[in-house]
Design a protein around this motif. Sequence first.
Motif, PDB file in Angstrom:
ATOM      1  N   THR A   1      33.109  26.211  58.516  1.00  0.00           N
ATOM      2  CA  THR A   1      33.319  25.534  57.238  1.00  0.00           C
ATOM      3  C   THR A   1      33.989  26.542  56.306  1.00  0.00           C
ATOM      4  OG1 THR A   1      31.213  26.256  56.303  1.00  0.00           O
ATOM      5  CG2 THR A   1      31.201  24.158  57.476  1.00  0.00           C
ATOM      6  N   PRO A   2      34.469  26.126  55.141  1.00  0.00           N
ATOM      7  CA  PRO A   2      34.933  27.119  54.174  1.00  0.00           C
ATOM      8  C   PRO A   2      33.829  28.149  53.941  1.00  0.00           C
ATOM      9  CG  PRO A   2      35.563  24.936  53.444  1.00  0.00           C
ATOM     10  CD  PRO A   2      34.648  24.754  54.623  1.00  0.00           C
TER      11      PRO A   2
ATOM     12  N   PHE B   1      37.298  34.855  50.661  1.00  0.00           N
ATOM     13  CA  PHE B   1      37.234  33.428  50.969  1.00  0.00           C
ATOM     14  C   PHE B   1      38.123  33.099  52.159  1.00  0.00           C
ATOM     15  CE2 PHE B   1      38.839  29.039  50.243  1.00  0.00           C
ATOM     16  CZ  PHE B   1      37.627  28.371  50.404  1.00  0.00           C
ATOM     17  N   TRP B   2      37.521  32.400  53.137  1.00  0.00           N
ATOM     18  CA  TRP B   2      38.257  31.911  54.296  1.00  0.00           C
ATOM     19  C   TRP B   2      38.145  30.399  54.353  1.00  0.00           C
ATOM     20  CZ3 TRP B   2      34.908  36.229  55.262  1.00  0.00           C
ATOM     21  CH2 TRP B   2      35.579  37.434  55.499  1.00  0.00           C
ATOM     22  N   GLU B   3      39.253  29.746  54.648  1.00  0.00           N
ATOM     23  CA  GLU B   3      39.277  28.287  54.800  1.00  0.00           C
ATOM     24  C   GLU B   3      38.642  27.876  56.124  1.00  0.00           C
ATOM     25  OE1 GLU B   3      40.287  26.064  52.677  1.00  0.00           O
ATOM     26  OE2 GLU B   3      41.522  27.199  51.265  1.00  0.00           O
ATOM     27  N   LYS B   4      38.210  26.632  56.222  1.00  0.00           N
ATOM     28  CA  LYS B   4      37.682  26.073  57.463  1.00  0.00           C
ATOM     29  C   LYS B   4      38.729  26.241  58.566  1.00  0.00           C
ATOM     30  CE  LYS B   4      35.872  21.845  59.488  1.00  0.00           C
ATOM     31  NZ  LYS B   4      35.370  20.486  59.211  1.00  0.00           N
TER      32      LYS B   4
ATOM     33  N   GLU C   1      39.889  29.014  59.739  1.00  0.00           N
ATOM     34  CA  GLU C   1      40.624  30.278  59.667  1.00  0.00           C
ATOM     35  C   GLU C   1      39.934  31.357  60.499  1.00  0.00           C
ATOM     36  OE1 GLU C   1      42.559  33.371  56.396  1.00  0.00           O
ATOM     37  OE2 GLU C   1      41.315  31.716  55.688  1.00  0.00           O
TER      38      GLU C   1
ATOM     39  N   GLU D   1      28.430  29.101  52.805  1.00  0.00           N
ATOM     40  CA  GLU D   1      29.225  28.202  53.628  1.00  0.00           C
ATOM     41  C   GLU D   1      28.960  26.767  53.175  1.00  0.00           C
ATOM     42  OE1 GLU D   1      29.368  30.247  57.943  1.00  0.00           O
ATOM     43  OE2 GLU D   1      27.353  29.764  57.226  1.00  0.00           O
TER      44      GLU D   1
ATOM     45  N   GLU E   1      31.225  22.664  52.906  1.00  0.00           N
ATOM     46  CA  GLU E   1      32.473  21.908  52.975  1.00  0.00           C
ATOM     47  C   GLU E   1      33.178  21.879  51.628  1.00  0.00           C
ATOM     48  OE1 GLU E   1      34.132  20.728  55.508  1.00  0.00           O
ATOM     49  OE2 GLU E   1      32.597  21.306  56.944  1.00  0.00           O
ATOM     50  N   GLU E   2      32.460  22.235  50.571  1.00  0.00           N
ATOM     51  CA  GLU E   2      32.996  22.116  49.229  1.00  0.00           C
ATOM     52  C   GLU E   2      32.900  23.447  48.487  1.00  0.00           C
ATOM     53  OE1 GLU E   2      32.149  18.684  46.190  1.00  0.00           O
ATOM     54  OE2 GLU E   2      30.592  20.207  46.066  1.00  0.00           O
TER      55      GLU E   2
ATOM     56  N   ASP F   1      35.153  26.106  46.203  1.00  0.00           N
ATOM     57  CA  ASP F   1      36.397  26.381  45.490  1.00  0.00           C
ATOM     58  C   ASP F   1      36.151  27.554  44.545  1.00  0.00           C
ATOM     59  OD1 ASP F   1      38.821  26.471  44.223  1.00  0.00           O
ATOM     60  OD2 ASP F   1      38.758  24.401  43.486  1.00  0.00           O
TER      61      ASP F   1
END
Length: 119
Positions: free
Chosen positions: A53-54, A83-86, A88, A104, A106-107, A109
Amino acid sequence: MIIFSFDQSVSKRITRFDSNFAMSRVIQTTKPAHVGCMYLEENGVIGWHQAVTPQLLLILQGEGLVKGADEVYAKVSAGDAVFWEKGEWHETKTEAGLTAIVMESEELDPGLFMSVRTD
């Protein structure tokens, strides 16, 4: 991979309710979030893997190296937030040791509250 700063230099002074402290806002979520603390000892590593997940890694103590999909290592230390995106690919390693909080969800920012670190 994006590296943000949450160290004291970017914090705001809180005096409400007779308080006297500084706080750096980090994240806010409305969906479930997993939060943990990681302790990497000398020569510790969180191996090369994809983020499920992010993911946001807040360095509290020590220093190390992180890399993302570009496979270029960046130095991080206390006060940095990575920060790493889902999906990545990423890795974290340290020679001397490192303590970090990992979030961790899903949301995530982190750009809503933190500024991107400038070197």
